[in-house]
Motif scaffolding. Structure first.
Motif, PDB file in Angstrom:
ATOM      1  N   GLY A  41      37.910  37.839  53.175  1.00 10.44           N
ATOM      2  CA  GLY A  41      39.189  37.206  52.886  1.00 10.44           C
ATOM      3  C   GLY A  41      39.119  36.044  51.917  1.00 10.44           C
ATOM      4  N   ASN A  42      38.033  35.960  51.191  1.00 10.77           N
ATOM      5  CA  ASN A  42      37.862  34.826  50.276  1.00 10.77           C
ATOM      6  C   ASN A  42      38.264  35.119  48.836  1.00 10.77           C
ATOM      7  OD1 ASN A  42      36.819  32.910  52.159  1.00 10.77           O
ATOM      8  ND2 ASN A  42      35.017  34.202  52.284  1.00 10.77           N
ATOM      9  N   ALA A  43      38.984  36.192  48.630  1.00 12.34           N
ATOM     10  CA  ALA A  43      39.416  36.570  47.281  1.00 12.34           C
ATOM     11  C   ALA A  43      38.235  36.695  46.339  1.00 12.34           C
ATOM     12  CB  ALA A  43      40.460  35.584  46.730  1.00 12.34           C
ATOM     13  N   MET A  44      37.219  37.418  46.805  1.00 12.92           N
ATOM     14  CA  MET A  44      36.020  37.605  45.989  1.00 12.92           C
ATOM     15  C   MET A  44      35.581  39.059  45.866  1.00 12.92           C
ATOM     16  SD  MET A  44      33.819  34.342  47.312  1.00 12.92           S
ATOM     17  CE  MET A  44      32.336  34.887  46.530  1.00 12.92           C
ATOM     18  N   CYS A  45      36.228  40.004  46.559  1.00 13.74           N
ATOM     19  CA  CYS A  45      35.651  41.356  46.568  1.00 13.74           C
ATOM     20  C   CYS A  45      36.593  42.462  46.100  1.00 13.74           C
ATOM     21  CB  CYS A  45      35.141  41.692  47.964  1.00 13.74           C
ATOM     22  SG  CYS A  45      36.446  41.992  49.187  1.00 13.74           S
ATOM     23  N   ALA A  46      37.879  42.307  46.275  1.00 13.71           N
ATOM     24  CA  ALA A  46      38.873  43.344  45.919  1.00 13.71           C
ATOM     25  C   ALA A  46      38.742  44.620  46.745  1.00 13.71           C
ATOM     26  CB  ALA A  46      38.836  43.672  44.424  1.00 13.71           C
ATOM     27  N   THR A  47      38.090  44.555  47.914  1.00 12.40           N
ATOM     28  CA  THR A  47      38.034  45.749  48.775  1.00 12.40           C
ATOM     29  C   THR A  47      39.099  45.694  49.882  1.00 12.40           C
ATOM     30  OG1 THR A  47      36.328  44.799  50.219  1.00 12.40           O
ATOM     31  CG2 THR A  47      35.577  46.112  48.335  1.00 12.40           C
ATOM     32  N   CYS A  48      40.097  44.866  49.644  1.00 10.43           N
ATOM     33  CA  CYS A  48      41.244  44.809  50.566  1.00 10.43           C
ATOM     34  C   CYS A  48      42.514  45.129  49.780  1.00 10.43           C
ATOM     35  CB  CYS A  48      41.349  43.429  51.212  1.00 10.43           C
ATOM     36  SG  CYS A  48      41.668  42.125  49.997  1.00 10.43           S
ATOM     37  N   HIS A  49      42.335  45.869  48.701  1.00  9.77           N
ATOM     38  CA  HIS A  49      43.428  46.246  47.775  1.00  9.77           C
ATOM     39  C   HIS A  49      44.513  47.062  48.501  1.00  9.77           C
ATOM     40  CE1 HIS A  49      44.207  48.902  43.906  1.00  9.77           C
ATOM     41  NE2 HIS A  49      45.197  48.053  44.122  1.00  9.77           N
ATOM     42  N   VAL A  50      45.756  46.717  48.250  1.00 11.21           N
ATOM     43  CA  VAL A  50      46.885  47.529  48.734  1.00 11.21           C
ATOM     44  C   VAL A  50      47.935  47.622  47.630  1.00 11.21           C
ATOM     45  CG1 VAL A  50      46.622  46.937  51.198  1.00 11.21           C
ATOM     46  CG2 VAL A  50      48.112  45.515  49.758  1.00 11.21           C
ATOM     47  N   TYR A  51      48.781  48.633  47.764  1.00 13.17           N
ATOM     48  CA  TYR A  51      49.952  48.757  46.895  1.00 13.17           C
ATOM     49  C   TYR A  51      51.173  48.367  47.714  1.00 13.17           C
ATOM     50  CZ  TYR A  51      46.730  51.799  44.289  1.00 13.17           C
ATOM     51  OH  TYR A  51      45.650  52.305  43.612  1.00 13.17           O
ATOM     52  N   VAL A  52      51.900  47.383  47.247  1.00  9.21           N
ATOM     53  CA  VAL A  52      53.093  46.928  47.953  1.00  9.21           C
ATOM     54  C   VAL A  52      54.270  47.798  47.499  1.00  9.21           C
ATOM     55  CG1 VAL A  52      54.656  44.963  48.233  1.00  9.21           C
ATOM     56  CG2 VAL A  52      52.190  44.585  48.074  1.00  9.21           C
ATOM     57  N   GLU A  53      55.079  48.256  48.446  1.00  9.80           N
ATOM     58  CA  GLU A  53      56.234  49.081  48.079  1.00  9.80           C
ATOM     59  C   GLU A  53      57.121  48.312  47.095  1.00  9.80           C
ATOM     60  OE1 GLU A  53      55.752  52.554  49.219  1.00  9.80           O
ATOM     61  OE2 GLU A  53      57.774  52.343  50.024  1.00  9.80           O
ATOM     62  N   ASP A  54      57.655  49.056  46.145  1.00 11.82           N
ATOM     63  CA  ASP A  54      58.417  48.442  45.049  1.00 11.82           C
ATOM     64  C   ASP A  54      59.413  47.377  45.501  1.00 11.82           C
ATOM     65  OD1 ASP A  54      57.165  49.736  43.043  1.00 11.82           O
ATOM     66  OD2 ASP A  54      58.635  51.352  42.901  1.00 11.82           O
ATOM     67  N   ALA A  55      60.197  47.714  46.508  1.00 10.05           N
ATOM     68  CA  ALA A  55      61.267  46.810  46.924  1.00 10.05           C
ATOM     69  C   ALA A  55      60.720  45.459  47.375  1.00 10.05           C
ATOM     70  CB  ALA A  55      62.065  47.453  48.052  1.00 10.05           C
ATOM     71  N   TRP A  56      59.466  45.457  47.793  1.00 11.65           N
ATOM     72  CA  TRP A  56      58.891  44.225  48.329  1.00 11.65           C
ATOM     73  C   TRP A  56      58.089  43.461  47.300  1.00 11.65           C
ATOM     74  CZ3 TRP A  56      59.895  41.995  52.880  1.00 11.65           C
ATOM     75  CH2 TRP A  56      60.577  42.765  53.820  1.00 11.65           C
ATOM     76  N   SER A  57      57.684  44.157  46.285  1.00  5.87           N
ATOM     77  CA  SER A  57      56.745  43.569  45.341  1.00  5.87           C
ATOM     78  C   SER A  57      57.229  42.227  44.800  1.00  5.87           C
ATOM     79  CB  SER A  57      56.503  44.568  44.209  1.00  5.87           C
ATOM     80  OG  SER A  57      55.298  44.302  43.600  1.00  5.87           O
ATOM     81  N   ASP A  72      41.607  43.671  38.655  1.00  2.00           N
ATOM     82  CA  ASP A  72      41.123  44.468  37.530  1.00  2.00           C
ATOM     83  C   ASP A  72      39.843  45.218  37.888  1.00  2.00           C
ATOM     84  OD1 ASP A  72      43.113  43.913  35.753  1.00  2.00           O
ATOM     85  OD2 ASP A  72      42.089  42.199  34.844  1.00  2.00           O
ATOM     86  N   GLY A  73      39.111  44.701  38.860  1.00  3.05           N
ATOM     87  CA  GLY A  73      37.858  45.342  39.250  1.00  3.05           C
ATOM     88  C   GLY A  73      37.969  46.186  40.510  1.00  3.05           C
ATOM     89  N   ALA A  74      39.183  46.394  40.991  1.00  2.00           N
ATOM     90  CA  ALA A  74      39.360  47.187  42.212  1.00  2.00           C
ATOM     91  C   ALA A  74      38.883  48.622  41.971  1.00  2.00           C
ATOM     92  CB  ALA A  74      40.825  47.173  42.643  1.00  2.00           C
ATOM     93  N   ALA A  75      38.365  49.255  43.036  1.00  2.00           N
ATOM     94  CA  ALA A  75      37.806  50.604  42.905  1.00  2.00           C
ATOM     95  C   ALA A  75      38.882  51.626  42.543  1.00  2.00           C
ATOM     96  CB  ALA A  75      37.116  51.004  44.206  1.00  2.00           C
ATOM     97  N   ALA A  76      40.025  51.531  43.181  1.00  2.00           N
ATOM     98  CA  ALA A  76      41.114  52.467  42.906  1.00  2.00           C
ATOM     99  C   ALA A  76      41.958  51.928  41.754  1.00  2.00           C
ATOM    100  CB  ALA A  76      41.969  52.649  44.151  1.00  2.00           C
ATOM    101  N   GLU A  77      42.753  52.799  41.193  1.00  2.00           N
ATOM    102  CA  GLU A  77      43.586  52.427  40.048  1.00  2.00           C
ATOM    103  C   GLU A  77      44.452  51.199  40.369  1.00  2.00           C
ATOM    104  OE1 GLU A  77      47.103  54.437  37.298  1.00  2.00           O
ATOM    105  OE2 GLU A  77      46.516  55.356  39.188  1.00  2.00           O
TER     106      GLU A  77
END
Ligand code: FES
Length: 106
Positions: A41-57, A72-77
């Protein structure tokens, strides 16, 4: 607030979580697979990536520079709605938030 997590296969899980808890903490606490959170949770890994639904973004606080760079370095697009779930802190205003999990985190 109650937050819905949707897996890539479409399976949904609703978690009611305490205010002040990050979405990453809630997901790992409840054993939700799909969030790795290597850095805890230290904003150092990007392995907690999620896509927020549009309405909430637009209703979330803006990205920090660190979060922006890491995504930019997240594993998924990376998509315009990509966020790090450790940087989304649950508040009453986020009740009903829906996030999708990417197909991979590493
Ligand atoms: Fe590492 Fe979110 S848990 S960046």
């Amino acid at each position: 607030p109650t937050i819905t997590f949707i897996r890539p296969d479409g399976a949904q899980r609703e978690l009611t979580i305490a205010e002040g808890t990050s979405l990453m903490q809630a997901a790992t606490h409840h054993g939700l697979d799909g969030i790795v959170a290597e850095c805890g949770g230290n904003a150092m890994c990007a392995t907690c990536h999620v896509y927020v639904e549009d309405a909430w973004s637009e209703r979330l606080p803006p990205l920090s520079e660190d979060e922006d760079a890491l995504l930019d370095g997240a594993a998924a697009e990376r998509l315009p709605t990509s966020r790090l779930s450790c940087q989304i802190i649950a508040t009453a205003a986020l009740d009903g938030l829906v996030v999708r999990l990417p197909d991979r985190q590493v």
